[in-house]
Design a protein around this motif. Sequence first.
Motif, mmCIF file in Angstrom:
data_model
loop_
_atom_site.group_PDB
_atom_site.id
_atom_site.type_symbol
_atom_site.label_atom_id
_atom_site.label_comp_id
_atom_site.label_asym_id
_atom_site.label_seq_id
_atom_site.Cartn_x
_atom_site.Cartn_y
_atom_site.Cartn_z
ATOM 1 N N TYR A 275 0.884 -1.178 0.000
ATOM 2 C CA TYR A 275 0.000 0.000 0.000
ATOM 3 C C TYR A 275 0.914 1.218 0.000
ATOM 4 O O TYR A 275 1.555 1.538 0.997
ATOM 5 C CB TYR A 275 -0.839 -0.038 1.275
ATOM 6 N N GLU B 134 0.448 4.228 0.192
ATOM 7 C CA GLU B 134 0.130 5.352 1.082
ATOM 8 C C GLU B 134 0.421 5.045 2.540
ATOM 9 O O GLU B 134 0.148 5.866 3.419
ATOM 10 C CB GLU B 134 -1.355 5.727 0.934
ATOM 11 N N GLY B 135 0.984 3.873 2.816
ATOM 12 C CA GLY B 135 1.224 3.494 4.206
ATOM 13 C C GLY B 135 2.518 4.076 4.766
ATOM 14 O O GLY B 135 3.313 4.667 4.050
ATOM 15 N N PHE B 136 2.726 3.905 6.068
ATOM 16 C CA PHE B 136 4.007 4.271 6.682
ATOM 17 C C PHE B 136 4.683 3.021 7.232
ATOM 18 O O PHE B 136 4.073 1.944 7.281
ATOM 19 C CB PHE B 136 3.869 5.364 7.743
ATOM 20 N N PHE C 96 -7.393 6.371 10.535
ATOM 21 C CA PHE C 96 -7.204 6.203 9.082
ATOM 22 C C PHE C 96 -6.327 4.964 8.910
ATOM 23 O O PHE C 96 -5.177 5.050 8.480
ATOM 24 C CB PHE C 96 -6.522 7.425 8.467
ATOM 25 N N GLY D 196 -5.940 2.413 7.036
ATOM 26 C CA GLY D 196 -5.381 1.881 5.798
ATOM 27 C C GLY D 196 -5.361 0.366 5.826
ATOM 28 O O GLY D 196 -6.356 -0.281 6.171
ATOM 29 N N VAL D 197 -4.197 -0.215 5.524
ATOM 30 C CA VAL D 197 -4.090 -1.676 5.504
ATOM 31 C C VAL D 197 -3.623 -2.223 6.859
ATOM 32 O O VAL D 197 -3.113 -3.333 6.954
ATOM 33 C CB VAL D 197 -3.165 -2.140 4.362
ATOM 34 N N THR E 28 -1.311 -1.043 9.191
ATOM 35 C CA THR E 28 0.104 -1.048 9.592
ATOM 36 C C THR E 28 0.275 -0.805 11.094
ATOM 37 O O THR E 28 0.970 -1.554 11.776
ATOM 38 C CB THR E 28 0.879 0.050 8.821
ATOM 39 N N GLU F 36 -11.350 2.465 9.109
ATOM 40 C CA GLU F 36 -10.928 2.645 7.708
ATOM 41 C C GLU F 36 -12.174 2.705 6.831
ATOM 42 O O GLU F 36 -13.089 1.905 6.982
ATOM 43 C CB GLU F 36 -9.999 1.502 7.286
ATOM 44 N N TYR F 37 -12.162 3.652 5.913
ATOM 45 C CA TYR F 37 -13.340 3.853 5.056
ATOM 46 C C TYR F 37 -13.343 2.931 3.836
ATOM 47 O O TYR F 37 -14.377 2.361 3.478
ATOM 48 C CB TYR F 37 -13.401 5.324 4.591
ATOM 49 N N ASP G 60 -15.975 5.966 9.469
ATOM 50 C CA ASP G 60 -15.571 7.290 9.001
ATOM 51 C C ASP G 60 -14.827 7.995 10.129
ATOM 52 O O ASP G 60 -15.348 8.122 11.240
ATOM 53 C CB ASP G 60 -16.835 8.078 8.617
ATOM 54 N N ALA G 61 -13.611 8.437 9.817
ATOM 55 C CA ALA G 61 -12.785 9.072 10.845
ATOM 56 C C ALA G 61 -13.409 10.367 11.358
ATOM 57 O O ALA G 61 -13.103 10.815 12.459
ATOM 58 C CB ALA G 61 -11.399 9.359 10.266
ATOM 59 N N SER H 150 -2.324 8.619 9.791
ATOM 60 C CA SER H 150 -1.918 9.417 8.650
ATOM 61 C C SER H 150 -3.155 9.563 7.754
ATOM 62 O O SER H 150 -3.597 8.582 7.147
ATOM 63 C CB SER H 150 -0.794 8.695 7.903
ATOM 64 N N TYR I 46 -8.304 7.630 -3.742
ATOM 65 C CA TYR I 46 -7.947 6.221 -3.515
ATOM 66 C C TYR I 46 -8.924 5.278 -4.219
ATOM 67 O O TYR I 46 -8.556 4.188 -4.645
ATOM 68 C CB TYR I 46 -7.977 5.894 -2.019
ATOM 69 N N LEU J 5 -12.808 11.123 2.714
ATOM 70 C CA LEU J 5 -12.351 12.431 3.179
ATOM 71 C C LEU J 5 -12.171 13.317 1.947
ATOM 72 O O LEU J 5 -11.728 12.841 0.892
ATOM 73 C CB LEU J 5 -11.017 12.266 3.898
HETATM 74 C C1 SAM Z 1 -2.520 7.704 4.190
HETATM 75 S S1 SAM Z 1 -3.625 6.362 4.183
HETATM 76 C C2 SAM Z 1 -3.284 5.571 5.719
HETATM 77 C C3 SAM Z 1 -2.350 4.430 5.566
HETATM 78 C C4 SAM Z 1 -2.032 3.704 6.860
HETATM 79 N N1 SAM Z 1 -1.268 4.511 7.777
HETATM 80 C C5 SAM Z 1 -1.271 2.422 6.543
HETATM 81 O O1 SAM Z 1 -0.073 2.344 6.830
HETATM 82 O O2 SAM Z 1 -1.874 1.538 5.922
HETATM 83 C C6 SAM Z 1 -5.157 7.149 4.491
HETATM 84 C C7 SAM Z 1 -6.330 6.197 4.571
HETATM 85 O O3 SAM Z 1 -7.507 6.942 4.899
HETATM 86 C C8 SAM Z 1 -8.610 6.278 4.298
HETATM 87 N N2 SAM Z 1 -9.777 7.184 4.333
HETATM 88 C C9 SAM Z 1 -10.212 8.070 3.404
HETATM 89 N N3 SAM Z 1 -11.312 8.705 3.845
HETATM 90 C C10 SAM Z 1 -11.566 8.228 5.088
HETATM 91 C C11 SAM Z 1 -12.566 8.500 6.065
HETATM 92 N N4 SAM Z 1 -13.533 9.392 5.851
HETATM 93 N N5 SAM Z 1 -12.510 7.819 7.227
HETATM 94 C C12 SAM Z 1 -11.552 6.889 7.469
HETATM 95 N N6 SAM Z 1 -10.602 6.567 6.558
HETATM 96 C C13 SAM Z 1 -10.608 7.245 5.400
HETATM 97 C C14 SAM Z 1 -8.085 5.908 2.926
HETATM 98 O O4 SAM Z 1 -8.851 4.883 2.357
HETATM 99 C C15 SAM Z 1 -6.657 5.485 3.260
HETATM 100 O O5 SAM Z 1 -6.588 4.098 3.468
#
Ligand code: SAM
Length: 509
Positions: free
Chosen positions: A90, A92-94, A117, A119-120, A122, A140-141, A302-303, A327, A336, A364
């Motif tokens: 992924y 976009e992950g850290f 948030f 993600g996958v 992490t 996670e959305y 939803d965050a 993140s 995404y 978001l």
């Molecule tokens: C930067 S990525 C986070 C990655 C995570 N730190 C990882 O290592 O997997 C941001 C995440 O926010 C999710 N996202 C987008 N809108 C959102 C919402 N309204 N609520 C929660 N998650 C949301 C995206 O699908 C994405 O997976």
Amino acid sequence: LAAVSVSEAASGINPDTRASSRAVQSALPACWEEAWGQPSRFLTKQVSALREQIETLALGIPTLDRSEDLGSLVGSAALRSAALHRWYYYKEGFAPELPHIIADELGTGGGVVLDPFAGVGTSLLALRSRGDCSSVIGIEYSPFAHFVATAKLSAHLLDPTRLRVHAEALTGFKRDGRKLRIPALSSFADPRIFDRSDLYDLLAARDAIVTAPALSNDERSFFLLGLAAIVEDTSGAMKDGRALRIRNGRRRRPNALTPTEDARDGDGVRVMLHNQWLAMIEDLETSPTAEISAEAQVVRGDARTLANLESSDSVIADGSVGLAVFSPPYLNCIDYTEVYKLELWLLGMVQDQSGFRRLREGTLRSHPSVRFPQRQTPFIGRADVFAVVEAISSFLEERLPRAPVGRMVLHYFQDMHEVLTRLAHVLEPGAAMACVVANSTFSRRARVGDALSEDWRVPVLTDVLLARLAEAAGFESLEIWSARDLRPRNVSTGSARESVVVGRMGGSQ
Ligand SMILES: C[S@@+](CC[C@H](N)C(=O)[O-])C[C@H]1O[C@@H](n2cnc3c(N)ncnc32)[C@H](O)[C@@H]1O
């Protein structure tokens, strides 16, 4: 802004772990002057006014240079090799090490850690083995990222020996072109993206996994995750910044895994699946499950509301979280839903265009791909911060060829204000939050003769604005840990800081 004063970091953050770090009392990046380029003389006044407003907000936020220890961890490179994390790359992950460093420095309070948030997964996967975490919760959305996180989090319950037997059987899937349901997304019919034979193999493998009677739900998820992980490599497309693009002979770094033993040669779907699944099983065989001590779960939600999407129930009780690590999507126009569309449609998480649009509408507001439904998100608390956000947004809306990009800036900070306000409610007194984010640059270029000349450029210090919005939500002791500089895509010079915004709720922990 002239000189910045240098002083020891003074905050509620554990000083022992970084005694040598020194904080600069202004969050203006080093190359701030250059970051603004040379605005056309018709706009000098407006651009200077914006710049002054941003500078005022940046002043007084302690900013630490953490490039040495965090520089390589805010990006996703480590996710390519870390066991379990690497099952699906992924971008976009850290790095899994980052939440550990954050938890070491900021503490985990009563032991509940939240990643809104996720993600996958992490941070959940990384932190669930810590003695100071009793439970790690993710929101996670995206249904796809949520699926990946859930599958990885439950994989330790699986029996590798059984998985090996199933993997052998599943790679022998039968293909009957007449029975296969091809996803209704046009990419699947595009011969530049999918060779028919590979597509039929992918679909037949999917159907074999979905219908295999002997698989438990967790096993099914394990194999489907392996399938999702090879889709891009089997296609003629590549994830490239904001979009999924036709590869057209460009180089693409492979994401599919190869096991250390029994690897097969070739690049057909069967071979890639075999190799991916065996590498995943090897990870399970070598990862110590005994170390897992915390409960871990990721909820589709939803965050902004911290609520479950299906039930609308709040997932977390007020005052119960000891640390929030996350993140959010960056302010970079990346949608995404678009980037992960092959996986979403192949796995049946999206079935038609209206479902695809609905999914986008709930994300978001960090991209301008759809017209989002109205949200009631009053900016309450810090009129000066909201005034800057509104000024940047109006400037961009008036001057960018795509006005929705300007509006996106306002919506993004409204959404993040909602996230931070909700977080402030669920955190315990004295608990900390750490938010990994990058700054952005917006610019307008016009053609003059044969050359492109820049009309204006506006660097948006997202970390500063989020720090100030966090203050508005009730956080104290805000700091910015500067991790690395990214080069903005749309400008030839300048940089965009990627950093961790850190703050603490009042009261003691
Ligand atoms: C930067 S990525 C986070 C990655 C995570 N730190 C990882 O290592 O997997 C941001 C995440 O926010 C999710 N996202 C987008 N809108 C959102 C919402 N309204 N609520 C929660 N998650 C949301 C995206 O699908 C994405 O997976």
